[in-house]
Design an enzyme around this catalytic site. Structure first.
Site, short mmCIF file in Angstrom:
data_model
loop_
_atom_site.label_atom_id
_atom_site.label_comp_id
_atom_site.label_asym_id
_atom_site.label_seq_id
_atom_site.Cartn_x
_atom_site.Cartn_y
_atom_site.Cartn_z
N ARG A 1 37.19 41.14 52.07
CA ARG A 1 36.55 39.91 51.62
C ARG A 1 37.62 38.83 51.41
O ARG A 1 38.58 39.05 50.67
CB ARG A 1 35.80 40.18 50.30
N HIS B 1 35.49 29.59 47.04
CA HIS B 1 36.14 30.31 45.94
C HIS B 1 37.04 29.31 45.22
O HIS B 1 38.26 29.43 45.22
CB HIS B 1 36.91 31.52 46.48
N GLU C 1 31.47 33.29 41.72
CA GLU C 1 31.44 33.09 40.27
C GLU C 1 31.19 31.65 39.83
O GLU C 1 32.07 31.01 39.23
CB GLU C 1 32.75 33.59 39.66
N ASN D 1 30.69 40.43 40.58
CA ASN D 1 32.08 40.64 40.14
C ASN D 1 32.01 41.12 38.71
O ASN D 1 31.47 40.43 37.84
CB ASN D 1 32.88 39.34 40.17
N TYR E 1 34.31 42.94 35.51
CA TYR E 1 35.62 43.37 35.03
C TYR E 1 35.60 44.05 33.67
O TYR E 1 36.35 44.97 33.43
CB TYR E 1 36.57 42.16 34.95
N GLU F 1 33.90 42.28 43.43
CA GLU F 1 35.22 42.34 42.78
C GLU F 1 35.15 43.29 41.59
O GLU F 1 34.18 43.31 40.85
CB GLU F 1 35.67 40.98 42.22
C1 BGC Z 1 38.06 35.71 40.35
C2 BGC Z 1 39.41 35.94 40.99
C3 BGC Z 1 40.43 36.24 39.91
C4 BGC Z 1 40.01 37.49 39.17
C5 BGC Z 1 40.97 37.94 38.08
C6 BGC Z 1 37.72 36.69 39.26
O1 BGC Z 1 37.04 36.04 38.27
O2 BGC Z 1 37.06 35.66 41.32
O3 BGC Z 1 39.75 34.82 41.75
O4 BGC Z 1 41.72 36.35 40.42
O5 BGC Z 1 38.77 37.26 38.56
O6 BGC Z 1 41.04 37.00 37.07
#
Ligand code: BGC
Length: 517
Positions: free
Chosen positions: A110, A155, A200, A340, A342, A411
Site C-alpha cells: 500500500r 495521505h 484517516e 487503521n 493502533y 495499517e
Molecule cells: C498514519 C501514518 C503514520 C502512522 C504512525 C497513521 O495514523 O496513517 O501516516 O505514520 O499512523 O503514526
C-alpha cells in the site's frame, strides 16, 4: 501463619490483581500458545505514504504540498527540525523498495500518490509526465513479481496552492479532488485494482484544521474540523461513484476509504454509554455516513453539536448539514472498510471535566476524557500502547454495527527508537494478529492485513525520531540504506507459512528472496 493484617493485605492485592486482569480481558481470549492458520486467500502487505518516503520534493516539476510548505517555513514545528525533502529517497530507490517486498513475500503493498507530483497546478490542465513515470515504474516493478498495488489517493499531502484557497474547508475541493481522482484512475486503473480515497480523515481534519498537530495547523477548534469532515466525505463519495460508473465496468477493481479508529473502553459501568458516544464522535463521524443503513453523521453528534452551538450563540450548528442528496451519495459509497488501528483509550466523564476544555471545541462537544493507564506497555510513540484486546473489541463492534462489511486492515504497527532487535514490535504484531484471528473465528470478514510500515520514514511532527519500519533506514547514507529488523524475518515467516507461530525464532543472519513471487 499470616497475621490478620497481612492476610487482609494479601487478599486486597489478590483482588486488585484479578480486577486488573478481568477488567482488561472481559472479551479477550487467552493468548494462544499454539500455531494458528490464517484463512485461505488472506492477503498480507505493508504500507507507506508519499510524503513520508518519496523525497524528491521539487524534482521534475513537482510543486509544493502543505508539508513541504510547513517544514520549509517553520522547520522546528517538527521535533528534530527535519523534513521530507529527501526522506527515504524512494523516488530513486523504488527498486530496492520492491526488492524488500519480495524479501518479505508480500501479496500487496500500500502506497499513496502525491497529488502535486502528478498535477503540479493542482488541476488536470497539466499532467506531469515525470511524476507519472515514477508511479508507473513502481507499479510495473511490483507487478513483475506479482505484488499487487493498493493505492491511496490522499495521505495528507495537499497541494499548497489548494490550501491557500481554504483546502478542505472550501466546498469546491469536492470537484478538485474528483478531477484528481479521475486522472489517477485513468493513468493507473488498468493495473491498480484496490483504491483507497482517503487515509484517516479524522486525523488530518481534527489535527490539521482543529488544532496544530498536523499541517496546515489551522487551529480553528470546533468549526474547521467539521467543515473538513463534510467536504472530505462528499469528495470521497464522488470519487467512489466516478470509479464505480466510469471505470469499474471495464476494469473491475474495488474502492474504499481508510478510517483510523481506536477502541474506547469505559472506565466504569457508568461510562459504557459515554464510550459508545466517543466512538461515534471519533470514527463514527466518518463511518456512519458511509456504512450505516441511515447514512448522515451519527445522531449523537448532530444533536449535541446543534444544542451546544445554539447555547453558545451560533446561528446554526457548527457541524455542517448534509443535504438529503448528499446523504444518499455518501451512504454505501465503499466496497470495503479500510481500518487503521493502533491502540486503545480508556474513557470517563465526571465533574472535573466542567470547564476543562476550550469552548467551543471538539473535545468539549464530546464531553469525555480519554487516557491510557501507565501500566500498558508503550514503545516510542507516547500515544501507542500495546492493547490487543482492544483490537478484538473494535473488530467485533464494526462487524455488528455495520452488518459485517469486509474490513481491510490497512495499517497496524508499533514504534521503536531504532535498532535491529525489535522484540517489542514482534510481540505487538503477534498479539494484534491473534486478536484479528479471534475476530475472524467469530465471523468477522477480514481478508487483508497491513503492517505500518515497510520501513522507517518521516513520522510527521515527530520527524525521524520514531521508527515504525520492519526495515531500518540509515538516514546518514546517500542511498538511505535499508536493513531488515528481526521483525522483518518474523513477518516473512508469517506470510510464507500463512500461520502465526508464537515460538518462531528467525535466523537473522541473511535475508533471502524466495520468489514464489
Ligand atoms: C498514519 C501514518 C503514520 C502512522 C504512525 C497513521 O495514523 O496513517 O501516516 O505514520 O499512523 O503514526
Amino acid at each position: 501463619m499470616l497475621t490478620s493484617g497481612r492476610l487482609l493485605l494479601t487478599t486486597f492485592i489478590l483482588a486488585l490483581l484479578s480486577c486488573i486482569l478481568l477488567c482488561e480481558s472481559k472479551t479477550v481470549k487467552e493468548a494462544r500458545q499454539s500455531v494458528r492458520k490464517f484463512p485461505d486467500r488472506f492477503q498480507f502487505g505493508t504500507a507507506t505514504a508519499s510524503y513520508q518516503v518519496e523525497g524528491a520534493w521539487d524534482a521534475d516539476g513537482k510543486s509544493p504540498n502543505i508539508w513541504d510548505h510547513m517544514t520549509h517555513t517553520d522547520p522546528c514545528s517538527i521535533d528534530d527540525c527535519r523534513n521530507g525533502d529527501i526522506a527515504n529517497d524512494s523516488y530513486n530507490q523504488y527498486k530496492r523498495d520492491v526488492e524488500m517486498m519480495r524479501e518479505l513475500g508480500l501479496d500487496f503493498y500500500r502506497f499513496s500518490l502525491s497529488w502535486s507530483r502528478i498535477l503540479p497546478t493542482s488541476f488536470p490542465d497539466k499532467i506531469n509526465e515525470a511524476g507519472v513515470q515514477y508511479y508507473n515504474n513502481l507499479i510495473n516493478e511490483m507487478l513483475k513479481y506479482n505484488i499487487q498495488p493498493m493505492v491511496t489517493l490522499y495521505h495528507w499531502d495537499l497541494p499548497q496552492k489548494l490550501q491557500e484557497m481554504g483546502g478542505w474547508t472550501n466546498p469546491h475541493i469536492v470537484d478538485w479532488f474528483s478531477d484528481y481522482a479521475r486522472v489517477a484512475f485513468e493513468l493507473f486503473g488498468d493495473r491498480v485494482k484496490n483504491w483507497i480515497t482517503f487515509n484517516e480523515p479524522r486525523e488530518f481534519c481534527y489535527q490539521g484544521y482543529g488544532t496544530v498537530t498536523k499541517a496546515p495547523k489551522l487551529n480553528i477548534q470546533g468549526v474547521a474540523e467539521y467543515m473538513c469532515a463534510k467536504n472530505v466525505l462528499v469528495a470521497h463519495a464522488k470519487a467512489y461513484h466516478i470509479y464505480d460508473k466510469e471505470f469499474r465496468p471495464n476494469i473491475g477493481g474495488t474502492i474504499g476509504i481508510t478510517i483510523g479508529a481506536l477502541w474506547y473502553e469505559p472506565e466504569t459501568e457508568n461510562d459504557v454509554q459515554l464510550a459508545e458516544e466517543v466512538g461515534q464522535f471519533e470514527w463514527g463521524q466518518y463511518a456512519h455516513p458511509i456504512f450505516s443503513k441511515t447514512g448522515d453523521f451519527p445522531p449523537v453528534m448532530k444533536e449535541r453539536i446543534a444544542a451546544k452551538s445554539a447555547a453558545q450563540g451560533f446561528k446554526r450548528s457548527r457541524l455542517p448539514e448534509f443535504t438529503p442528496e448528499e446523504v444518499e451519495i455518501v451512504r454505501g459509497s465503499a466496497d470495503f472498510f479500510g481500518l487503521n488501528h493502533y491502540t486503545t483509550n480508556m474513557v470517563y466523564k465526571n465533574e472535573s471535566l466542567n470547564g476543562y476544555y476550550d469552548v467551543p471545541s471538539y473535545y468539549d462537544d464530546m464531553e469525555a476524557k480519554l487516557y491510557q493507564p501507565n501500566h500498558w506497555s508503550a514503545g516510542a510513540s507516547f500515544w501507542l500502547k500495546d492493547v490487543p484486546w482492544g483490537f478484538y473489541n473494535l473488530l467485533t463492534k464494526i462487524t455488528e454495527e455495520y452488518d459485517n462489511p469486509p474490513v481491510f486492515i490497512t495499517e497496524n504497527g508499533f514504534a521503536t527508537r531504532g535498532g535491529l532487535d525489535d522484540d517489542d514490535r514482534i510481540t505487538y504484531v503477534r498479539g494484534y494478529l491473534n486478536a484479528l484471528l479471534d475476530a475472524i473465528e467469530e465471523g468477522s470478514n477480514i481478508p487483508v492485513y497491513t503492517v505500518w510500515s515497510l520501513m522507517d520514514n518521516f513520522e510527521w511532527m515527530r520527524g525521524y525520531t520514531e521508527c515504525y519500519g520492519l526495515y531500518e533506514v540509515d538516514y546518514e547514507s546517500p542511498q538511505r540504506t535499508r536493513t531488515p529488523r528481526k521483525s522483518a524475518f518474523v513477518y516473512k515467516e508469517i506470510v510464507r507459512s500463512r500461520a502465526l507461530d508464537p515460538h518462531y525464532e528467525p535466523d537473522t543472519t541473511i535475508m533471502t528472496i524466495d520468489d514464489g513471487h
